[in-house]
Structure formats: structure tokens, C-alpha cells
Design a protein around this motif. Structure first.
Motif, PDB file in Angstrom:
ATOM      1  N   LEU A   5       8.897 -20.900 -51.438  1.00  0.00           N
ATOM      2  CA  LEU A   5       7.944 -21.474 -52.390  1.00  0.00           C
ATOM      3  C   LEU A   5       7.911 -20.605 -53.643  1.00  0.00           C
ATOM      4  O   LEU A   5       7.753 -19.386 -53.562  1.00  0.00           O
ATOM      5  CB  LEU A   5       6.550 -21.537 -51.752  1.00  0.00           C
ATOM      6  CG  LEU A   5       5.422 -22.076 -52.641  1.00  0.00           C
ATOM      7  CD1 LEU A   5       5.655 -23.538 -52.978  1.00  0.00           C
ATOM      8  CD2 LEU A   5       4.072 -21.886 -51.951  1.00  0.00           C
ATOM      9  N   GLY A   6       8.050 -21.249 -54.796  1.00  0.00           N
ATOM     10  CA  GLY A   6       8.042 -20.463 -56.038  1.00  0.00           C
ATOM     11  C   GLY A   6       8.159 -21.333 -57.268  1.00  0.00           C
ATOM     12  O   GLY A   6       7.812 -22.519 -57.265  1.00  0.00           O
ATOM     13  N   PHE A   7       8.672 -20.711 -58.324  1.00  0.00           N
ATOM     14  CA  PHE A   7       8.760 -21.339 -59.640  1.00  0.00           C
ATOM     15  C   PHE A   7      10.220 -21.583 -60.004  1.00  0.00           C
ATOM     16  O   PHE A   7      11.095 -20.791 -59.657  1.00  0.00           O
ATOM     17  CB  PHE A   7       8.126 -20.449 -60.709  1.00  0.00           C
ATOM     18  CG  PHE A   7       6.690 -20.101 -60.445  1.00  0.00           C
ATOM     19  CD1 PHE A   7       5.670 -20.897 -60.921  1.00  0.00           C
ATOM     20  CD2 PHE A   7       6.353 -18.967 -59.718  1.00  0.00           C
ATOM     21  CE1 PHE A   7       4.335 -20.574 -60.678  1.00  0.00           C
ATOM     22  CE2 PHE A   7       5.034 -18.634 -59.469  1.00  0.00           C
ATOM     23  CZ  PHE A   7       4.029 -19.443 -59.943  1.00  0.00           C
ATOM     24  N   GLN A   8      10.426 -22.670 -60.718  1.00  0.00           N
ATOM     25  CA  GLN A   8      11.753 -22.917 -61.263  1.00  0.00           C
ATOM     26  C   GLN A   8      11.904 -22.297 -62.647  1.00  0.00           C
ATOM     27  O   GLN A   8      12.976 -22.361 -63.244  1.00  0.00           O
ATOM     28  CB  GLN A   8      12.020 -24.428 -61.315  1.00  0.00           C
ATOM     29  CG  GLN A   8      11.957 -25.085 -59.937  1.00  0.00           C
ATOM     30  CD  GLN A   8      12.210 -26.572 -59.979  1.00  0.00           C
ATOM     31  OE1 GLN A   8      13.255 -27.022 -60.459  1.00  0.00           O
ATOM     32  NE2 GLN A   8      11.264 -27.355 -59.473  1.00  0.00           N
ATOM     33  N   ASN A   9      10.822 -21.691 -63.164  1.00  0.00           N
ATOM     34  CA  ASN A   9      10.892 -20.975 -64.438  1.00  0.00           C
ATOM     35  C   ASN A   9      11.662 -19.671 -64.269  1.00  0.00           C
ATOM     36  O   ASN A   9      11.809 -19.165 -63.166  1.00  0.00           O
ATOM     37  CB  ASN A   9       9.486 -20.626 -64.935  1.00  0.00           C
ATOM     38  CG  ASN A   9       8.619 -21.839 -65.163  1.00  0.00           C
ATOM     39  OD1 ASN A   9       8.442 -22.654 -64.278  1.00  0.00           O
ATOM     40  ND2 ASN A   9       8.062 -21.947 -66.346  1.00  0.00           N
ATOM     41  N   PRO A  10      12.129 -19.092 -65.388  1.00  0.00           N
ATOM     42  CA  PRO A  10      12.676 -17.727 -65.323  1.00  0.00           C
ATOM     43  C   PRO A  10      11.590 -16.752 -64.893  1.00  0.00           C
ATOM     44  O   PRO A  10      10.386 -17.046 -64.973  1.00  0.00           O
ATOM     45  CB  PRO A  10      13.127 -17.463 -66.772  1.00  0.00           C
ATOM     46  CG  PRO A  10      13.254 -18.809 -67.405  1.00  0.00           C
ATOM     47  CD  PRO A  10      12.251 -19.691 -66.735  1.00  0.00           C
TER      48      PRO A  10
END
Length: 395
Positions: free
Chosen positions: A130-135
Motif C-alpha cells: 500500500l502506498g503512493f504512485q507519486n515520486p
């Protein structure tokens, strides 16, 4: 269960204790086979947050002697993964992997190989990150009075995360400043997203229409003090992961403000709200001007001033790796002709007035000096007469 047709033995729900040698007797004939049992466990039940380190434990049980096993890991992209550390015992292998990325979600494979006895066993296991697709760290530039939308793209729909989690969005102007909570949100096990606005410290909106699995804030009119770090944080079972967007705001101004008279000078000021990376700089230039009308800032400078004497459209650019990120224009108007005449007349009149005042001061000084000298001479004569006074009597 013994299959009567072909004399097979079926063992259901195999456990480690089921490993060993199995012998089948038929009359005077014996057939022996060795059962090897593997058990692979993944830390945190295979549900990770971005940047967490998974631990794999492979248990092996069989009759002696124990085979010499080699283990190869393949991630969801079928690329070989090399463990950071590996602890090895005859019956257990513990492998610690590298930090996980959001793109590591999927089905992984643990390939177990042995030459004697010959074994090639693939053990599949699921990994969800689970996390972000952003840098990891994103920088966004904006100009004063513009509209900015900051977005964080979560991956819980993409990986079909079936656990509930919460999160919040904070903002602080500087690293050492107090953080302000802008909104919080929660996502249910059914992947339903709910958001609540928490703070009125900053003028912002939550867009109604936005991409799925996205946290967004909209700044309808950016101020210079809206700059800083915007931090989106996910929380699951007491663990946290976050993604930052740093907002850098640009503004331009002039000193003095107003039309530029002929022969006069003006200072244009371009300023950004936060530190720039080493590969970024500011640049002033006049539109349709010459190379002489261009000035670049030095490394790490956040304020650039340029002294101009030519009216026209001037532009300040923020350039990163030769790419213009944002630009802000300042139109310098030329003063009308009559203002130039008034300025010239006022200058000339002022010069005449100053000259007249100087002359008047000189004349007054000379007159005052003469009166002083005359008074001094009369005082000296009076003193002389008093000192030389005589009385003459006629016989």
C-alpha cells in the motif's frame, strides 16, 4: 487416503511433520519414496506499506541427510530479487529483502532447487504494498494568484487492498514550523473513500470530481505564504508511510512602482518562497530584447534583482535543467511625454531654485560678514577714543 485403483497415497493438508520416508509393500516387493515438505511464511501476512522491508521464512523438513538447497526469488515483474541478508540453518532459511515500492505488488515466486535429490519446486506467494504512485519527493512550482491542484495517487484500488486504513494531509510552511492538519480520510475494507476537511488556516478546496483513489487539494488563489511542505500520510495497524509535495511560489515586484520616465531607472525583483535545487536558477529577460537585457541568478539564490532603464515586457523564469518550469511577467510602462516634460521642467526649476538659494545664502553671508566687521571697527574706535581722551585748559 489410499487410491485403490493405482495404489496411490493421498495426504491432505500437508504439514511439516508429514515429511519423511514412505514405503509401499506388495508381496515381497518394496517401493520407497521420500517426501520433502516446505513451508513459506511472509512477514506481516504479506500486507506491507511502501518502504517496509519484508522477511521470508522458508521451513524445510525431510529425512536425513538434508539436501543442499538453493533459493531464487522472483518478484511480480519476474525479475530476480537478491536478499539483503540471509540466515541459513539445515531446516530454516530467513531472507530479509530490500525496501518495497508500490510497484512491487503482485505474485512473487520462491524457486527451490536441489541437485541431490533432484528438486525444482516453485512456491508462489502474494505481496501487497500500500502506498503512493507519486515520486518519493515531488516539487511543484506556482506563481502568485494562480490556481494550483496538489494530488496524491493511492494504489489501494489497483492492488485490491481488502483492509481498512486511514490517512491525513498536513501542511507546514517550513521544516521547523508547526504542522496544520488540512483534512483526514479513511478507506474501508470495501475500498470506499471518505474525506473530512479539518482546517480553515489555509484557504483551500477539496475538488468534487477527481480521479479514483486520489487525495487532492485545490488552492484557488495562491499566496506567497502558501508555500511549504504538503504531507500526505497513510496509517495501517500503527505503521505509517508518507509522501511529500513541496510547493514553491514565485512573485515579482518593482521599485519604484509606476511608469518609467526617460532617463530614469527601475529595479525589478523576482523572488521564490523556498530553496531551489542545485540544477535550478532564476532568469530575468526583456521580451524581444537583447542579450544585454538578460540576467541569471547564482546557485541557491532565491531572489534576483535587475536594474533597468528600458520599458517593455519583462519576464522572470524559473529554469530547472534547462526546462522552464514557471514564468511571471511584469509590464514596465513608459511615462507619457508630458510627464517627461514635467519631470524635466521640475528638474530644471529645482536646479534654478537651488542656485538661487545658494546665491541668496552667499549674499546674506557676505552682508552679515560686512556688518560684523563694521561693528568691530566702531567698537575699536570707541575704545581708542576712551583710552586717549585729554583735557586742555586756556590760560
Amino acid at each position: 487416503e489410499v487410491m485403490s485403483t493405482n495404489k496411490q497415497l493421498k495426504v491432505r493438508n500437508v504439514e511439516l511433520s508429514d515429511a519423511g520416508d514412505y514405503t509401499c509393500k506388495y508381496g515381497s516387493h518394496k517401493a520407497r519414496t521420500s517426501l520433502h515438505v516446505f513451508k513459506l511464511t511472509v512477514s506481516l501476512d504479506g500486507h506491507f506499506l511502501q518502504n517496509e522491508v519484508p522477511e521470508l521464512t522458508l521451513m524445510h523438513n525431510s529425512s536425513n541427510p538434508k539436501p543442499d538447497l538453493s533459493i531464487t526469488l522472483f518478484n511480480s515483474n519476474n525479475n530476480i530479487v537478491t536478499p539483503e541478508t540471509e540466515n541459513k540453518t539445515p531446516q530454516k532459511r530467513i531472507l530479509n529483502l530490500k525496501k518495497l515500492k508500490a510497484t512491487d505488488s503482485g505474485t512473487w515466486v520462491c524457486h527451490v532447487h536441489s541437485d541431490s535429490p533432484l528438486m525444482n519446486q516453485n512456491i508462489s506467494f502474494a505481496v501487497k504494498v500500500l502506498g503512493f504512485q507519486n515520486p518519493d519527493m515531488e516539487r511543484k512550482y506556482a506563481t502568485v494568484d494562480s490556481t494550483v491542484i496538489l494530488s496524491w495517487y493511492l494504489n489501494f484500488q489497483k492492488i485490491k487492498w481488502n483492509k481498512g486504513f486511514t490517512g491525513q494531509l498536513n501542511w507546514k510552511q517550513q521544516e521547523s514550523a508547526k504542522a496544520h492538519e488540512l483534512l483526514d480520510f479513511n478507506v474501508t475494507a470495501l475500498r470506499e473513500q471518505h474525506e473530512t476537511k479539518k482546517s480553515s488556516h489555509l484557504l483551500f478546496e477539496i475538488p468534487e470530481r477527481k480521479p479514483e483513489s486520489t487525495i487532492q487539494v485545490k488552492l484557488p488563489k495562491v499566496h506567497f505564504n502558501h508555500s511549504g511542505q504538503y504531507q500526505c500520510q497513510l496509517a495501517y495497524k500503527g505503521r505509517h508511510v508518507q509522501s511529500n509535495i513541496e510547493l514553491v511560489v514565485m512573485k515579482v515586484s518593482a521599485n519604484p512602482v509606476g511608469p518609467l520616465s526617460r532617463g530614469a531607472k527601475m529595479t525589478l525583483i523576482c523572488e521564490v518562497s523556498g530553496p531551489l535545487p542545485p540544477n535550478a536558477h532564476l532568469r530575468w529577460e526583456r521580451v524581444n530584447g537583447t542579450q544585454m537585457d538578460t540576467k541569471n541568478s547564482k546557485q541557491h539564490e532565491v531572489k534576483l534583482e535587475v536594474n533597468i532603464s528600458a520599458a517593455g515586457l519583462w519576464s522572470c523564469h524559473l529554469i530547472e535543467d534547462n526546462d522552464r518550469k514557471i514564468s511571471l511577467h511584469y509590464h514596465v510602462e513608459e511615462a507619457p511625454v508630458w510627464i517627461n516634460y514635467v519631470v524635466t521642467g521640475a528638474s530644471a526649476g529645482g536646479s534654478v531654485l537651488v542656485f538661487a538659494l545658494v546665491c541668496l545664502c552667499i549674499i546674506s553671508g557676505i552682508s552679515w560678514q560686512r556688518r560684523r566687521q563694521r561693528a568691530k571697527r566702531m567698537a575699536q574706535a570707541r575704545q581708542y577714543l576712551l583710552e586717549n581722551k585729554t583735557c586742555q585748559c586756556q590760560q
